[in-house]
Write a protein that holds these residues in place. Sequence first.
Motif, PDB file in Angstrom:
ATOM      1  N   GLY A  38      -0.119  -2.145  -7.923  1.00 54.94           N
ATOM      2  CA  GLY A  38       1.140  -1.426  -8.145  1.00 54.94           C
ATOM      3  C   GLY A  38       2.030  -1.396  -6.923  1.00 54.94           C
ATOM      4  O   GLY A  38       3.245  -1.589  -7.013  1.00 54.94           O
ATOM      5  N   GLU A  39       1.426  -1.156  -5.776  1.00 51.68           N
ATOM      6  CA  GLU A  39       2.178  -1.064  -4.526  1.00 51.68           C
ATOM      7  C   GLU A  39       2.867  -2.389  -4.203  1.00 51.68           C
ATOM      8  O   GLU A  39       4.058  -2.438  -3.918  1.00 51.68           O
ATOM      9  N   VAL A  40       2.095  -3.474  -4.241  1.00 50.66           N
ATOM     10  CA  VAL A  40       2.657  -4.795  -3.924  1.00 50.66           C
ATOM     11  C   VAL A  40       3.740  -5.154  -4.940  1.00 50.66           C
ATOM     12  O   VAL A  40       4.840  -5.578  -4.561  1.00 50.66           O
ATOM     13  N   LEU A  41       3.447  -4.953  -6.220  1.00 51.14           N
ATOM     14  CA  LEU A  41       4.429  -5.264  -7.261  1.00 51.14           C
ATOM     15  C   LEU A  41       5.714  -4.450  -7.058  1.00 51.14           C
ATOM     16  O   LEU A  41       6.821  -4.999  -7.114  1.00 51.14           O
ATOM     17  N   GLY A  42       5.560  -3.156  -6.808  1.00 54.73           N
ATOM     18  CA  GLY A  42       6.732  -2.300  -6.593  1.00 54.73           C
ATOM     19  C   GLY A  42       7.539  -2.703  -5.372  1.00 54.73           C
ATOM     20  O   GLY A  42       8.774  -2.760  -5.413  1.00 54.73           O
ATOM     21  N   MET A  43       6.848  -2.993  -4.276  1.00 53.36           N
ATOM     22  CA  MET A  43       7.542  -3.400  -3.042  1.00 53.36           C
ATOM     23  C   MET A  43       8.240  -4.744  -3.233  1.00 53.36           C
ATOM     24  O   MET A  43       9.371  -4.939  -2.781  1.00 53.36           O
ATOM     25  N   VAL A  44       7.557  -5.667  -3.900  1.00 50.00           N
ATOM     26  CA  VAL A  44       8.155  -6.985  -4.132  1.00 50.00           C
ATOM     27  C   VAL A  44       9.380  -6.860  -5.037  1.00 50.00           C
ATOM     28  O   VAL A  44      10.449  -7.414  -4.738  1.00 50.00           O
ATOM     29  N   ILE A  45       9.275  -6.121  -6.134  1.00 50.51           N
ATOM     30  CA  ILE A  45      10.405  -5.967  -7.063  1.00 50.51           C
ATOM     31  C   ILE A  45      11.568  -5.262  -6.370  1.00 50.51           C
ATOM     32  O   ILE A  45      12.712  -5.730  -6.427  1.00 50.51           O
ATOM     33  N   THR A  47      12.226  -4.909  -3.169  1.00 51.69           N
ATOM     34  CA  THR A  47      12.779  -5.723  -2.082  1.00 51.69           C
ATOM     35  C   THR A  47      13.578  -6.892  -2.649  1.00 51.69           C
ATOM     36  O   THR A  47      14.683  -7.182  -2.187  1.00 51.69           O
ATOM     37  N   ALA A  48      13.038  -7.562  -3.658  1.00 52.08           N
ATOM     38  CA  ALA A  48      13.726  -8.719  -4.258  1.00 52.08           C
ATOM     39  C   ALA A  48      15.059  -8.309  -4.879  1.00 52.08           C
ATOM     40  O   ALA A  48      16.029  -9.074  -4.848  1.00 52.08           O
ATOM     41  N   THR A  56      12.683   1.844  -3.931  1.00 48.32           N
ATOM     42  CA  THR A  56      11.554   0.919  -3.820  1.00 48.32           C
ATOM     43  C   THR A  56      10.240   1.693  -3.727  1.00 48.32           C
ATOM     44  O   THR A  56       9.261   1.347  -4.398  1.00 48.32           O
ATOM     45  N   LEU A  57      10.218   2.753  -2.911  1.00 50.27           N
ATOM     46  CA  LEU A  57       9.001   3.555  -2.770  1.00 50.27           C
ATOM     47  C   LEU A  57       8.626   4.243  -4.082  1.00 50.27           C
ATOM     48  O   LEU A  57       7.452   4.284  -4.452  1.00 50.27           O
ATOM     49  N   MET A 116      10.540  -1.437   6.274  1.00 48.09           N
ATOM     50  CA  MET A 116      11.294  -1.257   5.030  1.00 48.09           C
ATOM     51  C   MET A 116      12.517  -2.172   4.966  1.00 48.09           C
ATOM     52  O   MET A 116      13.082  -2.364   3.893  1.00 48.09           O
ATOM     53  N   ASP A 117      12.899  -2.751   6.087  1.00 48.81           N
ATOM     54  CA  ASP A 117      14.036  -3.675   6.095  1.00 48.81           C
ATOM     55  C   ASP A 117      13.596  -5.133   6.014  1.00 48.81           C
ATOM     56  O   ASP A 117      14.430  -6.027   5.891  1.00 48.81           O
ATOM     57  N   ALA A 118      12.293  -5.367   6.093  1.00 44.31           N
ATOM     58  CA  ALA A 118      11.772  -6.742   6.079  1.00 44.31           C
ATOM     59  C   ALA A 118      11.946  -7.359   4.693  1.00 44.31           C
ATOM     60  O   ALA A 118      11.771  -6.700   3.673  1.00 44.31           O
TER      61      ALA A 118
END
Length: 162
Positions: A38-45, A47-48, A56-57, A116-118
């Motif tokens: 969930g974390e990776v999916l949420g961060m990727v979505i 951020t993308a 995002t969080l 968070m800006d990466a």
Amino acid sequence: MQHEAHASHAHHHETAATSSWAMAVRATLHCLTGCAIGEVLGMVIGTALGWGTVSTLILAIVLAFFFGYALTLRGVLKAGVGLRAALKVALAADTLSIAVMELVDNGVIVLWPGAMDAELTDPLFWWVLAIALAVAFVLTTPVNKWMIGRGKGHAVVHRHHG
């Protein structure tokens, strides 16, 4: 009388065994799997899509809880427990563990300068995410051991197996 003493002694060993560090590590790895998905999916979505930090969080946290609960539900339903009871088991087993994991994980990400800006192509995004999940695992394991030792957390799930 002798049977009662034996049963009490056996229960003591069962409690000691079920609250072992090995069981806590397994419970935390289970939690980490759902949280990481969930974390990776949420961060990727997030951020993308160029979303801000808060959006995002929130997405990452919601998806971490969703996948964390879903993994537990899958196992409990497979053991023949009805949906309503399985939902109660998943909530009882995972809520505190996921909450601690998410608090630590997202805390590391937010506090890490530039994380968070990466962008997704920036190695910093992936390194910080991996470090944050590792720190969350280390800090959540004692929480799970404490809960299991009190018959809570993943001890609830194990009552429905076997």
